[in-house]
Structures are given as structure tokens and as C-alpha cells.
Design a protein around this motif. Structure first.
Motif, short mmCIF file in Angstrom:
data_model
loop_
_atom_site.label_atom_id
_atom_site.label_comp_id
_atom_site.label_asym_id
_atom_site.label_seq_id
_atom_site.Cartn_x
_atom_site.Cartn_y
_atom_site.Cartn_z
N ALA A 48 -0.93 -6.80 13.54
CA ALA A 48 -0.46 -5.88 12.50
C ALA A 48 -1.36 -5.92 11.27
CB ALA A 48 0.98 -6.21 12.12
N LEU A 49 -1.84 -7.10 10.92
CA LEU A 49 -2.67 -7.26 9.73
C LEU A 49 -4.05 -6.64 9.89
CD1 LEU A 49 -1.74 -10.93 8.77
CD2 LEU A 49 -1.21 -8.87 7.45
N THR A 50 -4.47 -6.36 11.12
CA THR A 50 -5.77 -5.74 11.37
C THR A 50 -5.67 -4.25 11.65
OG1 THR A 50 -5.63 -6.35 13.71
CG2 THR A 50 -6.74 -7.90 12.23
N SER A 51 -4.46 -3.69 11.58
CA SER A 51 -4.26 -2.27 11.84
C SER A 51 -4.02 -1.53 10.52
CB SER A 51 -3.06 -2.07 12.78
OG SER A 51 -2.68 -0.71 12.82
N PRO A 52 -4.95 -0.65 10.10
CA PRO A 52 -4.75 0.10 8.85
C PRO A 52 -3.46 0.91 8.85
CG PRO A 52 -7.02 0.31 9.60
CD PRO A 52 -6.26 -0.36 10.70
N ARG A 53 -3.10 1.49 10.00
CA ARG A 53 -1.89 2.30 10.08
C ARG A 53 -0.65 1.44 9.84
NH1 ARG A 53 1.48 3.26 14.47
NH2 ARG A 53 2.85 5.09 14.25
N VAL A 54 -0.58 0.27 10.49
CA VAL A 54 0.57 -0.60 10.34
C VAL A 54 0.63 -1.15 8.91
CG1 VAL A 54 1.68 -2.73 11.12
CG2 VAL A 54 0.61 -1.20 12.78
N LEU A 55 -0.54 -1.47 8.35
CA LEU A 55 -0.57 -1.96 6.97
C LEU A 55 -0.05 -0.92 5.99
CD1 LEU A 55 -3.97 -3.89 6.86
CD2 LEU A 55 -1.68 -4.87 6.66
N MET A 56 -0.43 0.34 6.22
CA MET A 56 0.02 1.41 5.33
C MET A 56 1.54 1.58 5.44
SD MET A 56 -1.36 5.34 5.07
CE MET A 56 -3.01 4.71 4.77
N MET A 57 2.05 1.58 6.68
CA MET A 57 3.50 1.71 6.88
C MET A 57 4.23 0.50 6.28
SD MET A 57 3.47 3.16 10.79
CE MET A 57 5.25 3.27 10.91
N GLY A 58 3.64 -0.69 6.46
CA GLY A 58 4.24 -1.89 5.90
C GLY A 58 4.25 -1.87 4.38
N LYS A 101 12.38 1.61 10.91
CA LYS A 101 12.53 1.91 12.33
C LYS A 101 11.20 2.33 12.95
CE LYS A 101 17.39 3.33 12.38
NZ LYS A 101 18.34 4.43 12.66
N SER A 102 10.30 2.90 12.15
CA SER A 102 9.02 3.38 12.67
C SER A 102 7.93 2.32 12.60
CB SER A 102 8.57 4.62 11.86
OG SER A 102 9.55 5.63 11.90
N LEU A 103 8.22 1.19 11.97
CA LEU A 103 7.22 0.13 11.86
C LEU A 103 7.03 -0.51 13.24
CD1 LEU A 103 5.55 -1.18 9.55
CD2 LEU A 103 7.31 -2.93 9.40
N PRO A 104 5.82 -0.39 13.82
CA PRO A 104 5.63 -0.80 15.22
C PRO A 104 5.45 -2.31 15.43
CG PRO A 104 3.59 0.09 14.38
CD PRO A 104 4.60 0.20 13.26
N VAL A 105 6.29 -3.11 14.77
CA VAL A 105 6.30 -4.56 14.99
C VAL A 105 7.75 -5.01 15.01
CG1 VAL A 105 4.04 -5.04 13.96
CG2 VAL A 105 6.06 -4.99 12.50
N LEU A 145 5.26 -9.40 7.29
CA LEU A 145 4.21 -8.49 6.83
C LEU A 145 4.54 -7.97 5.43
CD1 LEU A 145 1.67 -6.74 7.37
CD2 LEU A 145 3.18 -5.04 8.42
N GLU A 146 5.78 -7.60 5.21
CA GLU A 146 6.19 -7.05 3.91
C GLU A 146 6.02 -8.07 2.79
OE1 GLU A 146 9.51 -4.10 5.96
OE2 GLU A 146 10.13 -5.95 4.97
N VAL A 147 6.49 -9.30 3.01
CA VAL A 147 6.38 -10.29 1.93
C VAL A 147 4.93 -10.72 1.72
CG1 VAL A 147 8.75 -11.11 2.03
CG2 VAL A 147 7.06 -12.16 3.52
N LEU A 148 4.12 -10.69 2.77
CA LEU A 148 2.69 -10.98 2.58
C LEU A 148 2.03 -9.92 1.72
CD1 LEU A 148 1.52 -12.25 6.11
CD2 LEU A 148 1.67 -13.59 3.98
N LEU A 149 2.38 -8.65 1.96
CA LEU A 149 1.80 -7.57 1.17
C LEU A 149 2.27 -7.63 -0.29
CD1 LEU A 149 2.15 -4.62 3.73
CD2 LEU A 149 0.02 -5.67 2.94
N LEU A 150 3.47 -8.13 -0.50
CA LEU A 150 4.01 -8.22 -1.86
C LEU A 150 3.56 -9.49 -2.59
CD1 LEU A 150 7.67 -7.05 -1.18
CD2 LEU A 150 5.94 -5.79 -2.47
N THR A 151 3.00 -10.45 -1.87
CA THR A 151 2.64 -11.72 -2.48
C THR A 151 1.57 -11.61 -3.57
OG1 THR A 151 3.35 -13.05 -0.58
CG2 THR A 151 1.68 -14.01 -2.00
#
Length: 297
Positions: free
Chosen positions: A70-80, A173-177, A185-191
Motif C-alpha cells: 500500500a505504501l508503494t502505490s500512489p493510488r492507495v496513498l491518495m485514497m488513504g 469501503k473503497s480503500l483496497p487494503v 496506513l492512515e495513522v502513518l500518513l498523519l504522523t
């Protein structure tokens, strides 16, 4: 390929879900102990101390590979990033509501949320609303109107909690993980922004962490009280029917309501005596409609 879980209730699922809602129901008591701190500081610590809790769980479950993907996917990162922003807003409004004597507004927001989610599905996904659901949504709207007319303003905290959690659940629901990896993923992005804000507080002398022992202990505990209920709920939801989850979700706002009135002593005036029974009636109508739909299906 992993088999899909059967659409039935299990004892494990019920135990997980009820435990999660009870933990959320008692959460205002914990947040009230942090009421002397800025809401943003509390949210920042909720983010930071959730990382080790969620990380340990992923290691135990051996799900770290999914997170790395997930961390290497720009699409998943944007959704996250979208879901992370929404959950941080939700946490901020919630913490502020409890700290400033608006716990009843928090209860109202979470009571309305399932009805808002139904309306969101109709507007964004073209899902058809039953007559009972339309009546329930109408009653909820009238309840908000009663409160707005009495106070001379909209109950913004309740509306903010409803919107932020409703859209969070919708995009989640659309987050593919998986749910556990998604939370991590969410808390890592907010850290990074959380650390930057806490560094600013430390430099300016406004930080509570590291000073008083009780404040430091409470802030450290924010990770547990944030991550554990969310992770517990995510695992329970997979083992229960939608209708069961739909009924159980009223446990937390009911406990928040009781705490607001009987523990925090918030005023339950005439407008709320009218509005809250309207919301409860709307939820009864919605729940009966949901149960009938599930039986027909």
C-alpha cells in the motif's frame, strides 16, 4: 483465494463488536480527563501512539506485506490520505465536544450517522430508499431543525461528526487494503503533521507531554483507547450480518448520551427533549426497515 465469510452472526463477531462499542461508549470519560488540553494536541497523540499498537498487531497477524504494498502505490496513498484527513477531523471535533460540554451533540451526531450513510448511498451510489427510510431521514432532519431553531444556530459539532464519519466510512469501503492495514496506513500518513505540531508545542512551551505525570500517562494511553476499539470493531464486523451491526451501533451514542446527562451534567432542555425522541423514533423505523430488507434478501 480466501473464502468469503458467511453472512451470519457468530459468537466471536458479537463479542468483538459489543466490546468495541462499549469501549467507544466509555471513551468520553477518558477524553474528559484530557479536557484541559487543546483538542489538536490530544488528536496528535492519538495518532502517534496508535502507530506502535497497530504495528504490533500487523506483525502478530503477519500482514506487514500488504502495508508495504500500500505504501508503494500512489493510488492507495491518495485514497488513504482522504480517509486519514476525515478521521482526524472526526477525532478533533469529538475531543473538542467532550472537553467543552457538548457531549450531547456528539451523541446526536453518532445517532444520526447511520441515517446519513443511507442518504449518502442514495445520493452517490443511486441506491433506492424505502418509504420507511425516507420517513426516518425526514424525522432526523426535523430533529436537527428543532435544535437549530431553539439555539439560533445549527448543532455544528453533531453535523461535523456525522459528515466526517459518514464520508470516512464511505471512502474506507473503497480503500483496497484490509481494515487493520488501512488504519495503520492512515495513522502513518498523519504522523508527520502530528509530530510537527507537537514539536511546535514543545518549542513554544505549550506541550503537556513530559510535564505532569498524569498528563503524560493519559496521552500515552491515547494510542490504546484509539486503536484497540477500531481494530476490535473491524474484526467483529467481518463476522456479523449487516443488520446486527446496524442495531449494535446505537450502543456507543446511547452511552455517550447517558454520560453527558448523568455524569457531565449537561443541560437536557426542552428542545432536546423533543429532538432526541424524534431521533430515537427515526432509528427504530430505520432498524425495522433494515431487518425486513435483510430477511427478504
Amino acid at each position: 483465494m480466501t473464502p468469503q465469510p458467511e453472512n451470519k452472526d457468530t459468537p466471536q463477531g458479537l463479542a468483538f463488536a459489543v466490546s468495541a462499542y462499549l469501549m467507544w461508549g466509555f471513551l468520553p470519560l477518558y477524553m474528559k480527563a484530557l479536557a484541559h488540553m487543546p483538542a489538536a494536541e490530544v488528536v496528535a497523540h492519538r495518532v502517534i501512539w496508535s502507530v506502535p499498537v497497530a504495528g504490533v498487531l500487523l506483525i502478530i497477524l503477519r500482514r506487514t506485506r500488504d502495508l508495504r504494498a500500500a505504501l508503494t502505490s500512489p493510488r492507495v496513498l491518495m485514497m488513504g490520505a482522504v480517509t486519514a484527513a476525515l478521521i482526524s477531523v472526526n477525532w478533533g471535533i469529538y475531543v473538542w465536544s467532550i472537553a467543552t460540554g457538548h457531549a450531547l451533540d456528539a451523541a446526536l451526531g453518532y445517532y444520526i450517522n447511520p441515517l446519513f450513510s443511507v442518504m449518502l448511498g442514495a445520493v452517490l451510489l443511486g441506491e433506492r430508499l424505502s418509504p420507511a427510510q425516507l420517513v426516518a431521514i425526514g424525522l432526523a432532519a426535523l430533529a436537527v431543525l428543532v435544535l437549530a431553531l431553539d439555539a439560533g444556530r445549527l448543532p455544528w459539532a453533531a453535523i461535523g461528526l456525522t459528515l466526517s464519519w459518514g464520508f470516512y466510512a464511505f471512502f474506507k469501503k473503497s480503500l483496497p487494503v484490509g481494515p487493520n492495514q488501512g488504519f495503520m496506513l492512515e495513522v502513518l500518513l498523519l504522523t508527520p503533521p502530528a509530530l510537527a505540531y507537537l514539536a511546535y508545542l514543545t518549542v513554544t512551551g505549550g506541550a503537556h507531554f513530559g510535564g505532569d505525570f498524569s498528563d503524560t500517562a493519559l496521552l500515552l494511553g491515547c494510542g490504546v483507547v484509539t486503536a484497540v476499539p477500531l481494530i476490535t470493531y473491524a474484526n467483529g464486523a467481518k463476522l456479523l450480518r449487516l443488520s446486527t451491526i446496524g442495531i449494535l451501533q446505537y450502543i456507543a451514542p446511547t452511552m455517550i448520551f447517558l454520560a453527558a446527562v448523568f455524569v457531565f451534567g449537561e443541560e437536557f432542555g426542552r428542545a432536546r427533549m423533543i429532538a432526541f425522541p424524534m431521533i430515537w423514533l427515526a432509528l427504530v423505523i430505520y432498524s425495522v426497515s433494515l431487518l425486513r430488507q435483510m430477511r427478504r434478501a
